[in-house]
Design a protein around this motif. Sequence first.
Motif, PDB file in Angstrom:
ATOM      1  N   LYS A  79       0.841  -1.199   0.000  1.00 39.19           N
ATOM      2  CA  LYS A  79       0.000   0.000   0.000  1.00 39.19           C
ATOM      3  C   LYS A  79       0.874   1.246   0.000  1.00 39.19           C
ATOM      4  CE  LYS A  79      -3.828  -2.165   2.432  1.00 39.19           C
ATOM      5  NZ  LYS A  79      -4.738  -2.091   3.583  1.00 39.19           N
ATOM      6  N   TRP A  80       0.573   2.127  -0.960  1.00 42.99           N
ATOM      7  CA  TRP A  80       1.295   3.387  -1.082  1.00 42.99           C
ATOM      8  C   TRP A  80       0.281   4.508  -1.238  1.00 42.99           C
ATOM      9  CZ3 TRP A  80       6.578   3.742  -0.764  1.00 42.99           C
ATOM     10  CH2 TRP A  80       7.280   2.537  -0.821  1.00 42.99           C
ATOM     11  N   GLN A  81       0.595   5.654  -0.668  1.00 41.39           N
ATOM     12  CA  GLN A  81      -0.235   6.839  -0.866  1.00 41.39           C
ATOM     13  C   GLN A  81       0.683   8.035  -0.981  1.00 41.39           C
ATOM     14  OE1 GLN A  81      -3.755   7.306   1.568  1.00 41.39           O
ATOM     15  NE2 GLN A  81      -3.507   9.529   1.577  1.00 41.39           N
ATOM     16  N   GLY A  82       0.419   8.854  -1.989  1.00 40.50           N
ATOM     17  CA  GLY A  82       1.235  10.044  -2.175  1.00 40.50           C
ATOM     18  C   GLY A  82       0.737  10.865  -3.342  1.00 40.50           C
ATOM     19  N   ASP A  92       6.316  11.005   1.465  1.00 39.22           N
ATOM     20  CA  ASP A  92       7.222  11.515   2.509  1.00 39.22           C
ATOM     21  C   ASP A  92       8.433  12.223   1.894  1.00 39.22           C
ATOM     22  OD1 ASP A  92       5.532  10.419   4.468  1.00 39.22           O
ATOM     23  OD2 ASP A  92       6.578   8.490   4.381  1.00 39.22           O
ATOM     24  N   ASP A  93       8.171  13.090   0.923  1.00 41.51           N
ATOM     25  CA  ASP A  93       9.199  13.889   0.239  1.00 41.51           C
ATOM     26  C   ASP A  93      10.209  13.060  -0.550  1.00 41.51           C
ATOM     27  OD1 ASP A  93       8.130  16.343   1.148  1.00 41.51           O
ATOM     28  OD2 ASP A  93       9.175  16.104   3.066  1.00 41.51           O
ATOM     29  N   GLN A  94       9.900  11.794  -0.816  1.00 39.60           N
ATOM     30  CA  GLN A  94      10.767  10.916  -1.603  1.00 39.60           C
ATOM     31  C   GLN A  94      10.000  10.426  -2.832  1.00 39.60           C
ATOM     32  OE1 GLN A  94      14.012   9.895  -0.732  1.00 39.60           O
ATOM     33  NE2 GLN A  94      13.904  11.345   0.969  1.00 39.60           N
TER      34      GLN A  94
END
Length: 151
Positions: free
Chosen positions: A113-116, A131-133
């Motif tokens: 799971k990823w959110q961005g 997270d700024d990456q």
Amino acid sequence: MATLEQNLQEMLQDAVEDLGCELWGIECQRMGRFMTVRLFIDKDGGVTVDDCADVSRQVSAILDVEDPIADKYNLEVSSPGLDRPLFTLPQFERYIGQDIAVHLRIPVMERRKWQGKLERIEKDMITLIVDDQEQILVFGNIQKANVVAKF
């Protein structure tokens, strides 16, 4: 080999467009001996209950004639909503700059799971800012994705 969703998309696309709507995507979910076939439709100005009813009637008639689903099923037709699912790369492109949530088939860095923020799309790769990456994900590894609604 094409999936059931892909076959249905091809079979139903023109009929939905003839009713003035875009066939945003299709989900098929099996629950025991039954299946739910969920169609998401969209159109400029938003989808009404009448649009959903019209598409449901037309699609039901096509499915009755073509009979592409062997099992008993329930047909649901709705708008994609604010947290709309994303099915295709062109749909992802519409939401560059917005937050999305992604569930992967195969984990990347031990995460499914990823959110961005969707930063860009290059060929079959999407780039999220998490997270700024930068996190690059292969489109073919995405099991499910949706826009994250902000209130």
